[in-house]
Design an enzyme around this catalytic site. Structure first.
Site, PDB file in Angstrom:
ATOM      1  N   LEU A 259       0.816  -1.219   0.000  1.00 36.48           N
ATOM      2  CA  LEU A 259       0.000   0.000   0.000  1.00 36.48           C
ATOM      3  C   LEU A 259       0.848   1.267   0.000  1.00 36.48           C
ATOM      4  CD1 LEU A 259      -2.636  -1.284   2.539  1.00 36.48           C
ATOM      5  CD2 LEU A 259      -3.230  -0.282   0.339  1.00 36.48           C
TER       6      LEU A 259
ATOM      7  N   ASP B  11      11.387   3.052   4.319  1.00 31.75           N
ATOM      8  CA  ASP B  11      11.185   1.620   4.566  1.00 31.75           C
ATOM      9  C   ASP B  11      12.488   1.030   5.072  1.00 31.75           C
ATOM     10  OD1 ASP B  11       8.762  -0.420   3.202  1.00 31.75           O
ATOM     11  OD2 ASP B  11      10.479  -1.257   4.294  1.00 31.75           O
TER      12      ASP B  11
ATOM     13  N   VAL C  91      10.512   3.290  11.883  1.00 29.69           N
ATOM     14  CA  VAL C  91       9.573   4.343  12.301  1.00 29.69           C
ATOM     15  C   VAL C  91       9.742   4.711  13.768  1.00 29.69           C
ATOM     16  CG1 VAL C  91       7.735   4.157  10.561  1.00 29.69           C
ATOM     17  CG2 VAL C  91       7.769   2.547  12.470  1.00 29.69           C
TER      18      VAL C  91
ATOM     19  N   ASN D  96       1.922   4.340   7.522  1.00 25.53           N
ATOM     20  CA  ASN D  96       1.506   3.115   6.838  1.00 25.53           C
ATOM     21  C   ASN D  96       2.320   1.892   7.259  1.00 25.53           C
ATOM     22  OD1 ASN D  96       0.482   1.573   4.236  1.00 25.53           O
ATOM     23  ND2 ASN D  96       2.728   1.531   4.154  1.00 25.53           N
TER      24      ASN D  96
ATOM     25  N   SER E  44      -7.213  -0.908  10.502  1.00 20.51           N
ATOM     26  CA  SER E  44      -7.610  -2.163   9.861  1.00 20.51           C
ATOM     27  C   SER E  44      -8.992  -2.556  10.362  1.00 20.51           C
ATOM     28  CB  SER E  44      -6.610  -3.257  10.232  1.00 20.51           C
ATOM     29  OG  SER E  44      -7.142  -4.524   9.903  1.00 20.51           O
TER      30      SER E  44
ATOM     31  N   TYR F 123      -2.550  -7.039  16.841  1.00 22.72           N
ATOM     32  CA  TYR F 123      -2.718  -6.181  15.662  1.00 22.72           C
ATOM     33  C   TYR F 123      -4.001  -5.344  15.792  1.00 22.72           C
ATOM     34  CZ  TYR F 123      -2.957  -5.287  10.559  1.00 22.72           C
ATOM     35  OH  TYR F 123      -3.025  -4.717   9.312  1.00 22.72           O
TER      36      TYR F 123
ATOM     37  N   LYS G 150      -4.251  -1.320  15.831  1.00 25.14           N
ATOM     38  CA  LYS G 150      -4.945  -0.628  14.751  1.00 25.14           C
ATOM     39  C   LYS G 150      -6.053   0.279  15.275  1.00 25.14           C
ATOM     40  CE  LYS G 150      -2.714  -1.733  11.097  1.00 25.14           C
ATOM     41  NZ  LYS G 150      -1.782  -0.694  10.595  1.00 25.14           N
TER      42      LYS G 150
ATOM     43  N   ALA H 256      -6.172  -4.901   0.883  1.00 31.36           N
ATOM     44  CA  ALA H 256      -5.296  -4.893  -0.281  1.00 31.36           C
ATOM     45  C   ALA H 256      -4.565  -6.215  -0.400  1.00 31.36           C
ATOM     46  CB  ALA H 256      -4.285  -3.762  -0.166  1.00 31.36           C
ATOM     47  N   GLY H 257      -4.324  -6.594  -1.636  1.00 35.87           N
ATOM     48  CA  GLY H 257      -3.495  -7.761  -1.884  1.00 35.87           C
ATOM     49  C   GLY H 257      -2.050  -7.318  -1.776  1.00 35.87           C
TER      50      GLY H 257
ATOM     51  N   ARG I 157       1.972  -8.564   0.323  1.00 41.59           N
ATOM     52  CA  ARG I 157       2.611  -9.746   0.918  1.00 41.59           C
ATOM     53  C   ARG I 157       1.948 -10.122   2.244  1.00 41.59           C
ATOM     54  NH1 ARG I 157       8.428  -7.795   3.458  1.00 41.59           N
ATOM     55  NH2 ARG I 157       7.536  -6.435   5.043  1.00 41.59           N
TER      56      ARG I 157
END
Ligand code: NAI
Length: 306
Positions: free
Chosen positions: A21, A40, A78, A101, A153, A166, A170, A198-199, A201
């Site tokens: 994303l 990243d 981050v 993100n 999410s 998670y 989120k 989203a598709g 990994r």
């Protein structure tokens, strides 16, 4: 419709934009004139290891430059948010847009979850977003402009088996973003949250191939791009989206019941009124400020015994 929205003169940071994303957001912003810090640190989905100089960030910067855009790579964690913001300041002199993100997964049932699974997920998502945003905040306030997007999410909003850590992180981000929306409003800093599908990994191992195609991250970025644009009115909102579907999510509160405080309130009174407390069939509200609850109590003060 012509491509009228652009980000000329704007500087954006997109954390975790070496793939998925984040990459799609970075490519879109850069294609419309933003100068982008592609952050990243590499590493795998569980947040282990880094990939050094041939990092995913370098590849995305190369893609942006090949398309005629401007971008710089940053490989910091981050958790070192100040360094990421410093890269924007050193390279482009300011920051206008921040998309939080970066993310990792440590999925396992709560029964098997270790404290490390909990801490790592909290650190990257919540503390990482805090660190980058906190470093950017004084600059945004001073220039009286900012557009922030936090990546939540549906797992956080609704819960999801095997994702207690998670989900906690989120929904935590949503709370953070809603508060910053209120604190930043008068400085023209707008903060919104997305719950994307989203598709990538993160999801390609659990989704069918056709679904992965439909869930191209590039279908999420247009709404994110609008949230990052100066014309967008949204502030403190949550959007659920993916695969070409775009929606807004909000809280709903039942009308409830107000019981007199005169003689205290018994357990049985709660049981007797359960139907009213949980009735969403009429007179529901969509509260947007935390203090709204006090307005319900005020008329009831008269029933308090002296
Ligand atoms: P992804 O794994 O492709 O992208 C995440 C990126 O963040 C990776 O490139 C990774 O190297 C980077 N990253 C991880 N830890 C970092 C750190 N400490 N500092 C800097 N960068 C770091 O996954 P995807 O799917 O693109 O996820 C992006 C965001 O969207 C994540 O926050 C994820 O939780 C969220 N999300 C994704 C969904 C999906 O369906 N793919 C669903 C809901 C939320």
């Amino acid at each position: 419709m012509s491509d009228t929205l652009n980000y000329e003169g704007r500087v954006a940071i997109v954390t975790g934009s070496g793939g998925g994303l984040g990459r799609a957001h970075a490519l879109l912003l850069a294609s419309r004139g933003a100068k982008v810090v592609v952050n990243d640190l590499g590493g795998d989905m569980q947040g282990r290891g880094t990939s050094g100089s041939s990092s995913p960030a370098d590849k995305v910067v190369a893609e942006i430059k090949a398309a005629g855009g401007e971008a710089v790579a940053n490989y910091d964690n981050v958790l070192d948010g100040d360094k990421i913001v410093q890269t924007a300041l050193d390279t482009y002199g300011k920051i206008d847009i921040l998309i939080n993100n970066a993310g990792i997964l440590r999925d396992t049932s709560f029964h098997k979850m270790t404290e490390d699974d909990w801490d790592q997920v909290y650190n990257v998502h919540v503390k990482g977003a805090f660190k980058v945003t906190h470093a950017a905040w004084p600059h945004l306030r001073e220039q009286q402009y900012g557009r922030l997007v936090f990546t939540a999410s549906s797992s956080g909003v609704y819960g999801n088996f095997g994702q207690a850590n998670y989900a906690m992180a989120k929904l935590g981000l949503f709370g953070l973003a809603q508060t910053l929306a209120q604190e930043g409003g008068k400085y023209n800093i707008k903060c919104n949250t997305i719950a994307p599908f989203a598709g990538s990994r993160m999801t390609e191992t659990i989704l069918e191939e056709k679904m992965v195609k439909a869930l191209n991250p590039g279908f999420v970025s247009p709404l994110v791009g609008y949230l990052c644009h100066e014309d967008c009115p949204a502030n403190g909102n949550l959007f659920e989206l993916g695969g070409g579907w775009y929606s807004q999510v909000r809280w709903e509160r039942s009308e409830g019941v107000t019981l007199p405080l005169t003689h205290g309130i018994s357990l049985e009174q709660v049981v007797d009124n359960w139907g009213k407390i949980t009735d969403f069939s009429s007179n529901t509200e969509h509260p947007i400020v935390a203090l709204a609850g006090f307005q319900k109590v005020e008329p009831n003060l008269a029933t308090l015994p002296d």
